[in-house]
Motif scaffolding. Structure first.
Motif, PDB file in Angstrom:
ATOM      1  N   PRO A 211       0.849  -1.167  -0.479  1.00 39.09           N
ATOM      2  CA  PRO A 211      -0.032  -0.112  -0.075  1.00 39.09           C
ATOM      3  C   PRO A 211       0.657   1.025  -0.138  1.00 39.09           C
ATOM      4  O   PRO A 211       2.181   1.216   0.125  1.00 39.09           O
ATOM      5  CB  PRO A 211      -0.536  -0.410   1.377  1.00 39.09           C
ATOM      6  N   GLU A 212       0.365   2.270  -0.426  1.00 41.67           N
ATOM      7  CA  GLU A 212       1.039   3.435   0.114  1.00 41.67           C
ATOM      8  C   GLU A 212      -0.057   4.628   0.970  1.00 41.67           C
ATOM      9  O   GLU A 212      -1.228   4.358   1.616  1.00 41.67           O
ATOM     10  CB  GLU A 212       0.603   4.388  -1.510  1.00 41.67           C
ATOM     11  N   GLU A 213       1.403   5.552   1.506  1.00 43.12           N
ATOM     12  CA  GLU A 213       0.450   5.803   2.689  1.00 43.12           C
ATOM     13  C   GLU A 213      -0.457   7.320   2.346  1.00 43.12           C
ATOM     14  O   GLU A 213       0.316   7.938   1.382  1.00 43.12           O
ATOM     15  CB  GLU A 213       1.881   7.515   3.331  1.00 43.12           C
ATOM     16  N   VAL A 214      -1.515   7.419   2.694  1.00 46.27           N
ATOM     17  CA  VAL A 214      -2.406   8.306   1.782  1.00 46.27           C
ATOM     18  C   VAL A 214      -2.645   9.736   2.908  1.00 46.27           C
ATOM     19  O   VAL A 214      -2.953  10.285   2.631  1.00 46.27           O
ATOM     20  CB  VAL A 214      -3.648   7.583   1.505  1.00 46.27           C
ATOM     21  N   ALA A 215      -1.966   9.741   4.651  1.00 45.67           N
ATOM     22  CA  ALA A 215      -2.456  10.071   5.194  1.00 45.67           C
ATOM     23  C   ALA A 215      -0.670   9.165   6.691  1.00 45.67           C
ATOM     24  O   ALA A 215      -0.495   8.999   6.705  1.00 45.67           O
ATOM     25  CB  ALA A 215      -3.315  10.297   5.993  1.00 45.67           C
ATOM     26  N   ASP A 216      -0.905  10.279   7.303  1.00 51.04           N
ATOM     27  CA  ASP A 216       0.251  10.356   8.153  1.00 51.04           C
ATOM     28  C   ASP A 216      -0.308   9.156   9.383  1.00 51.04           C
ATOM     29  O   ASP A 216      -0.832   8.586   9.739  1.00 51.04           O
ATOM     30  CB  ASP A 216       0.058  11.910   9.345  1.00 51.04           C
ATOM     31  N   ASN A 217       0.527   8.430   8.848  1.00 47.86           N
ATOM     32  CA  ASN A 217       0.393   6.470   8.905  1.00 47.86           C
ATOM     33  C   ASN A 217      -0.954   5.907   8.870  1.00 47.86           C
ATOM     34  O   ASN A 217      -0.435   5.164   9.659  1.00 47.86           O
ATOM     35  CB  ASN A 217       0.934   6.787  10.547  1.00 47.86           C
TER      36      ASN A 217
END
Length: 418
Positions: A211-217
């Motif tokens: 997956p990819e980071e879309v918001a902080d953590n």
């Protein structure tokens, strides 16, 4: 024979009994408060011994992993943070309350993070995340000990028996909370998933690609499940993290035409319900201070997105301790239920695995060995007798509900230290 001394005995007998009862009444008025104070002091002394054992155990476990040798300056900072005070934003002007509360929480989080990252022996980001969460367990046990000690000294100093009823009810709750915080500290340091990690575990079981980071953590993966696009969200693991779920949902809602948001989380069970039982819900299944929940509700309302939920029942201590087998096995039913709810809508759906992701990686393949890490805990649980959770008493308080009760351990800590 003198008349009336031994003769006419009934009236004299009852007079003697009445006199004795009257004397006992005045004796009890004098001694009963002292007996009550002695009893509660004895009970509080016993509880304080247990709380002291919990806080020392949590602290020793943390320091063993944190640093092999602390300087005087670091030790002073460590002691200072253990006694931290948190002041919540004023509610005199409710406008912007969520944003102000978020700012205070972010500030406290940054403070703990700076201390851990600046002084720990390790530089591994996952271990640092676990240490950061474990330190909160140390702080929690320490603060609870201070609160109970405060009550004991207050009662002894004021001789106020009106306090006794309230304290007697709270003592088992504080003791249970402190024990669960100590057990949580152990789980974080062992990188073992806690009961609250069931939401992230369900989400991870649905993610097939990195997956990819879309918001902080917060990690995001777009999956095709049963010919339907499902946006799966979870905290970044396997370190112990939570993250900005609200920001992630807001971003997804802006960029995609979501038809539903399904949150999956642990929820406090009623006494008599089975640990690990799965149920549906409506609304945002999320505890905590309420910041992220509020932001998700706001985004859903703005975009007119239905809020569905899946809850996995457990007691408050079970949510803090290393995950029980009954909770771990429930991920299959919870995953099926989440996919079933998603399939009720034709378009794209977001599934959010809410909770502390300690020990849970971000991809299905990363979760395969979790049960092996938990086996030693499962053996320990087999030897324990199941007890009533005193944290359930909080559900009788005004404004308590099942969705919010999962946060009891954290919110109680913050209430005691602010």
């Amino acid at each position: 024979m003198i008349p009336g001394l031994f003769g006419g005995g009934e009236s004299n007998f009852f007079m003697i009994i009445q006199t004795v009862i009257t004397l006992l009444f005045f004796v009890m008025i004098f001694f009963f408060p002292r007996i009550m104070l002695w009893q509660i002091d004895r009970k509080m002394r016993s509880v304080l011994d247990s709380l002291d054992e919990y806080r020392v155990s949590a602290e020793n476990m943390f320091l063993e992993k944190f640093a092999s040798d602390m300087s005087a300056g670091v030790e002073s900072k460590y002691e200072s943070l253990k006694n931290i005070k948190m002041s919540q934003p004023t509610n005199l002007d409710p406008a912007g309350m969520v944003g102000r509360l978020e700012h205070v929480l972010d500030t406290s989080e940054d403070k703990f993070k700076r201390f851990v990252e600046g002084n720990a022996d390790t530089e591994d980001s996952e271990e640092l995340a676990d240490l950061n969460m474990a330190f909160k367990g140390v702080m929690g046990t320490h603060q609870i000990y201070k609160v109970v000690r405060h009550f004991r000294k207050l009662i002894k100093g004021t001789q106020n028996i009106q306090l006794i009823g309230m304290i007697r009810m709270m003592l088992p709750l504080y003791e249970e909370l402190a024990e669960s915080q100590k057990d949580a500290t152990r789980a974080f340091l062992d990188q073992a998933p806690i009961g609250d990690a069931i939401g992230p575990l369900v989400a991870a079981k649905m993610i097939t690609e990195e997956p990819e980071e879309v918001a902080d953590n917060i990690m995001h993966s777009e999956e095709e499940i049963n010919d339907q696009t499902v946006h799966v969200l979870k905290s970044d693991g396997p370190g112990a993290r939570l993250g900005k779920y609200g920001d992630a949902i807001d971003t997804l809602a802006e960029e995609n035409d979501l038809e539903a948001i399904v949150t999956v989380d642990a929820a406090l069970k009623f006494e008599g319900e089975e640990t690990g039982s799965v149920a549906e819900g409506v609304g945002v299944m999320m505890g905590g201070p309420g910041v992220e929940k509020s932001k998700i509700e706001e985004a859903a309302t703005e975009h007119e997105i239905p809020l569905e939920g899946v809850v996995i029942k457990q007691s408050a201590p079970e949510a803090s301790k290393a995950m029980k087998k009954e909770i771990f096995d429930a991920y299959k039913d919870a995953k099926d239920k989440a996919e079933e709810l998603a399939s009720e809508f034709d378009g794209e759906v977001a599934v959010v695995g809410v909770g502390n992701t300690c020990g849970v990686g971000n991809v299905k393949d990363d979760t395969r060995g979790i049960h092996n890490r938990l086996r030693k805990y499962w053996k320990e649980y087999e030897e324990e007798e199941e007890e009533v959770s005193y944290m359930g008493m909080m559900s009788i308080l005004p404004g308590a509900d099942q969705a919010s009760m999962k946060e009891a351990r954290n919110s109680l800590i913050w209430r005691t230290i602010r």
